[in-house]
Motif scaffolding. Structure first.
Motif, PDB file in Angstrom:
ATOM      1  N   MET A 110       0.825  -1.203   0.000  1.00 27.43           N
ATOM      2  CA  MET A 110       0.000   0.000   0.000  1.00 27.43           C
ATOM      3  C   MET A 110       0.865   1.263   0.000  1.00 27.43           C
ATOM      4  N   ARG A 111       1.929   1.236   0.785  1.00 30.60           N
ATOM      5  CA  ARG A 111       2.818   2.392   0.856  1.00 30.60           C
ATOM      6  C   ARG A 111       3.616   2.564  -0.429  1.00 30.60           C
ATOM      7  N   LEU A 112       4.012   1.463  -1.029  1.00 27.30           N
ATOM      8  CA  LEU A 112       4.705   1.521  -2.314  1.00 27.30           C
ATOM      9  C   LEU A 112       3.817   2.171  -3.372  1.00 27.30           C
ATOM     10  N   ASN A 113       2.586   1.692  -3.467  1.00 29.40           N
ATOM     11  CA  ASN A 113       1.656   2.239  -4.454  1.00 29.40           C
ATOM     12  C   ASN A 113       1.319   3.698  -4.162  1.00 29.40           C
ATOM     13  N   SER A 114       1.205   4.033  -2.875  1.00 24.95           N
ATOM     14  CA  SER A 114       0.944   5.410  -2.495  1.00 24.95           C
ATOM     15  C   SER A 114       2.075   6.329  -2.944  1.00 24.95           C
ATOM     16  N   ALA A 115       3.310   5.909  -2.699  1.00 23.96           N
ATOM     17  CA  ALA A 115       4.465   6.716  -3.102  1.00 23.96           C
ATOM     18  C   ALA A 115       4.470   6.937  -4.609  1.00 23.96           C
ATOM     19  N   PHE A 116       4.206   5.892  -5.366  1.00 18.48           N
ATOM     20  CA  PHE A 116       4.211   6.019  -6.826  1.00 18.48           C
ATOM     21  C   PHE A 116       3.092   6.945  -7.300  1.00 18.48           C
ATOM     22  N   GLU A 117       1.911   6.822  -6.697  1.00 21.33           N
ATOM     23  CA  GLU A 117       0.792   7.675  -7.096  1.00 21.33           C
ATOM     24  C   GLU A 117       1.068   9.137  -6.761  1.00 21.33           C
ATOM     25  N   ILE A 118       1.664   9.382  -5.594  1.00 19.45           N
ATOM     26  CA  ILE A 118       1.974  10.754  -5.197  1.00 19.45           C
ATOM     27  C   ILE A 118       3.002  11.369  -6.144  1.00 19.45           C
ATOM     28  N   LEU A 119       4.044  10.607  -6.476  1.00 21.26           N
ATOM     29  CA  LEU A 119       5.059  11.108  -7.412  1.00 21.26           C
ATOM     30  C   LEU A 119       4.424  11.456  -8.752  1.00 21.26           C
ATOM     31  N   GLY A 120       3.569  10.582  -9.240  1.00 18.91           N
ATOM     32  CA  GLY A 120       2.931  10.824 -10.530  1.00 18.91           C
ATOM     33  C   GLY A 120       1.947  11.976 -10.511  1.00 18.91           C
ATOM     34  N   THR A 121       1.362  12.244  -9.347  1.00 20.74           N
ATOM     35  CA  THR A 121       0.361  13.301  -9.227  1.00 20.74           C
ATOM     36  C   THR A 121       0.981  14.671  -8.988  1.00 20.74           C
TER      37      THR A 121
ATOM     38  N   CYS B 268      -2.179  19.439  -2.692  1.00 18.96           N
ATOM     39  CA  CYS B 268      -3.078  18.982  -3.754  1.00 18.96           C
ATOM     40  C   CYS B 268      -4.150  20.022  -4.053  1.00 18.96           C
ATOM     41  N   MET B 269      -4.678  20.654  -3.026  1.00 16.46           N
ATOM     42  CA  MET B 269      -5.690  21.687  -3.223  1.00 16.46           C
ATOM     43  C   MET B 269      -5.113  22.848  -4.026  1.00 16.46           C
ATOM     44  N   GLN B 270      -3.867  23.243  -3.717  1.00 13.21           N
ATOM     45  CA  GLN B 270      -3.226  24.331  -4.447  1.00 13.21           C
ATOM     46  C   GLN B 270      -2.994  23.973  -5.915  1.00 13.21           C
ATOM     47  N   GLN B 271      -2.723  22.692  -6.179  1.00 12.34           N
ATOM     48  CA  GLN B 271      -2.471  22.266  -7.550  1.00 12.34           C
ATOM     49  C   GLN B 271      -3.747  21.860  -8.287  1.00 12.34           C
ATOM     50  N   GLY B 272      -4.860  21.849  -7.574  1.00  7.10           N
ATOM     51  CA  GLY B 272      -6.128  21.502  -8.206  1.00  7.10           C
ATOM     52  C   GLY B 272      -6.275  20.034  -8.540  1.00  7.10           C
ATOM     53  N   VAL B 273      -5.649  19.180  -7.721  1.00  7.19           N
ATOM     54  CA  VAL B 273      -5.748  17.734  -7.936  1.00  7.19           C
ATOM     55  C   VAL B 273      -6.227  17.079  -6.639  1.00  7.19           C
ATOM     56  N   ALA B 274      -6.652  15.842  -6.758  1.00  5.93           N
ATOM     57  CA  ALA B 274      -7.119  15.096  -5.591  1.00  5.93           C
ATOM     58  C   ALA B 274      -5.961  14.336  -4.956  1.00  5.93           C
ATOM     59  N   VAL B 275      -6.023  14.173  -3.643  1.00  5.69           N
ATOM     60  CA  VAL B 275      -5.051  13.321  -2.968  1.00  5.69           C
ATOM     61  C   VAL B 275      -5.237  11.894  -3.487  1.00  5.69           C
ATOM     62  N   PRO B 276      -4.171  11.232  -3.910  1.00  3.98           N
ATOM     63  CA  PRO B 276      -4.316   9.865  -4.421  1.00  3.98           C
ATOM     64  C   PRO B 276      -5.069   8.967  -3.444  1.00  3.98           C
ATOM     65  N   GLN B 277      -5.992   8.193  -3.980  1.00  2.00           N
ATOM     66  CA  GLN B 277      -6.839   7.341  -3.148  1.00  2.00           C
ATOM     67  C   GLN B 277      -6.025   6.379  -2.301  1.00  2.00           C
ATOM     68  N   MET B 278      -4.954   5.837  -2.852  1.00  2.00           N
ATOM     69  CA  MET B 278      -4.127   4.897  -2.098  1.00  2.00           C
ATOM     70  C   MET B 278      -3.533   5.554  -0.867  1.00  2.00           C
ATOM     71  N   ARG B 279      -3.210   6.855  -0.968  1.00  2.30           N
ATOM     72  CA  ARG B 279      -2.662   7.565   0.197  1.00  2.30           C
ATOM     73  C   ARG B 279      -3.712   7.690   1.280  1.00  2.30           C
ATOM     74  N   ARG B 280      -4.925   7.942   0.919  1.00  2.00           N
ATOM     75  CA  ARG B 280      -5.982   8.100   1.915  1.00  2.00           C
ATOM     76  C   ARG B 280      -6.277   6.797   2.654  1.00  2.00           C
ATOM     77  N   MET B 281      -5.932   5.678   2.058  1.00  2.02           N
ATOM     78  CA  MET B 281      -6.209   4.383   2.669  1.00  2.02           C
ATOM     79  C   MET B 281      -5.183   4.008   3.740  1.00  2.02           C
ATOM     80  N   ILE B 282      -4.045   4.706   3.780  1.00  2.00           N
ATOM     81  CA  ILE B 282      -3.005   4.375   4.751  1.00  2.00           C
ATOM     82  C   ILE B 282      -3.402   4.915   6.118  1.00  2.00           C
ATOM     83  N   LYS B 283      -3.429   4.045   7.092  1.00  2.00           N
ATOM     84  CA  LYS B 283      -3.785   4.430   8.463  1.00  2.00           C
ATOM     85  C   LYS B 283      -2.538   4.848   9.217  1.00  2.00           C
ATOM     86  N   ASN B 284      -2.692   5.808  10.103  1.00  2.00           N
ATOM     87  CA  ASN B 284      -1.569   6.246  10.917  1.00  2.00           C
ATOM     88  C   ASN B 284      -1.162   5.143  11.898  1.00  2.00           C
TER      89      ASN B 284
END
Length: 216
Positions: A88-99, A199-215
């Motif tokens: 999950m963290r791997l996919n989150s990192a990749f999605e964030i980089l791409g976004t 993300c709000m400043q760039q007009g994009v959504a936070v990647p869904q995979m990132r939102r799924m990561i629990k603290n």
């Protein structure tokens, strides 16, 4: 135009039955996007997200969607597949980089830190992800300074963090603004709130995979 560098394959999306649009995070040119011919049907040396290798990107014009030649050296994500938290963290990192990373802007330090993250996740060290996100925030202009209070310079009772400056705040200076500050120590909830602002400043959504990561 030809660009050549080492890179990490962070995204692969089918374009048609044979070809795919690839996103590669390179050490020298940041994120590159281009076509990988035959990526969907390759039987040998098939491109897979998480591979590290050599990337050559070609385009006749700078504004065109380029073509990739991809020479995979190793797949650092292979040993992550059986660990759901690490994956999950791997996919989150990749999605964030791409976004969030602009195309063709160098982030060589972050690239090296991303390789460190992949190695750590491959060993099951999911805690390394928080360090990676803090480093990412630095490169996006939100470097966190936890060394002293931004208000008075105190180095003790630093229990809060300013969401505006990313600097620590001591209990005394924080008292009038507690409801506006983040609590220390920094955790994944803290970095998520910074990412939401970016993300709000760039007009994009936070990647869904990132939102799924629990603290943790």
């Amino acid at each position: 135009m030809k660009l050549e560098s080492n890179g990490i394959l962070i995204g692969l999306r089918a374009f048609n039955e044979r070809d795919a649009i690839a996103r590669v995070f390179t050490r020298d040119f940041g994120v590159l996007v281009g076509m990988m011919r035959g990526a969907n049907v390759a039987k040998k040396n098939r491109p897979l997200v998480g591979q590290v290798g050599g990337a050559i990107w070609n385009a006749r014009l700078d504004s065109q969607l380029g073509m990739f030649h991809w020479d995979a050296e190793k797949n650092l994500s292979a040993s992550v597949m059986m660990n759901s938290d690490a994956l999950m963290r791997l996919n989150s990192a990749f999605e964030i980089l791409g976004t969030l990373l602009p195309e063709r802007e160098e982030y060589s330090i972050l690239y090296d830190e991303t390789l460190v993250l992949l190695g750590a996740l491959a060993c099951g060290d999911v805690g390394a992800y928080l360090t990676w996100e803090i480093n990412l925030l630095r490169d996006l202009g939100y470097a966190l300074d936890l060394s002293r209070c931004s208000g008075c310079g105190a180095t003790e009772t630093l229990n809060y963090l300013s969401p505006r400056t990313g600097r620590a705040v001591c209990d005394t200076c924080a008292a009038p603004y507690v409801d506006r500050l983040y609590k220390l120590p920094v955790n994944l909830n803290t970095t998520l709130r910074f990412l939401e602002n970016i993300c709000m400043q760039q007009g994009v959504a936070v990647p869904q995979m990132r939102r799924m990561i629990k603290n943790v």
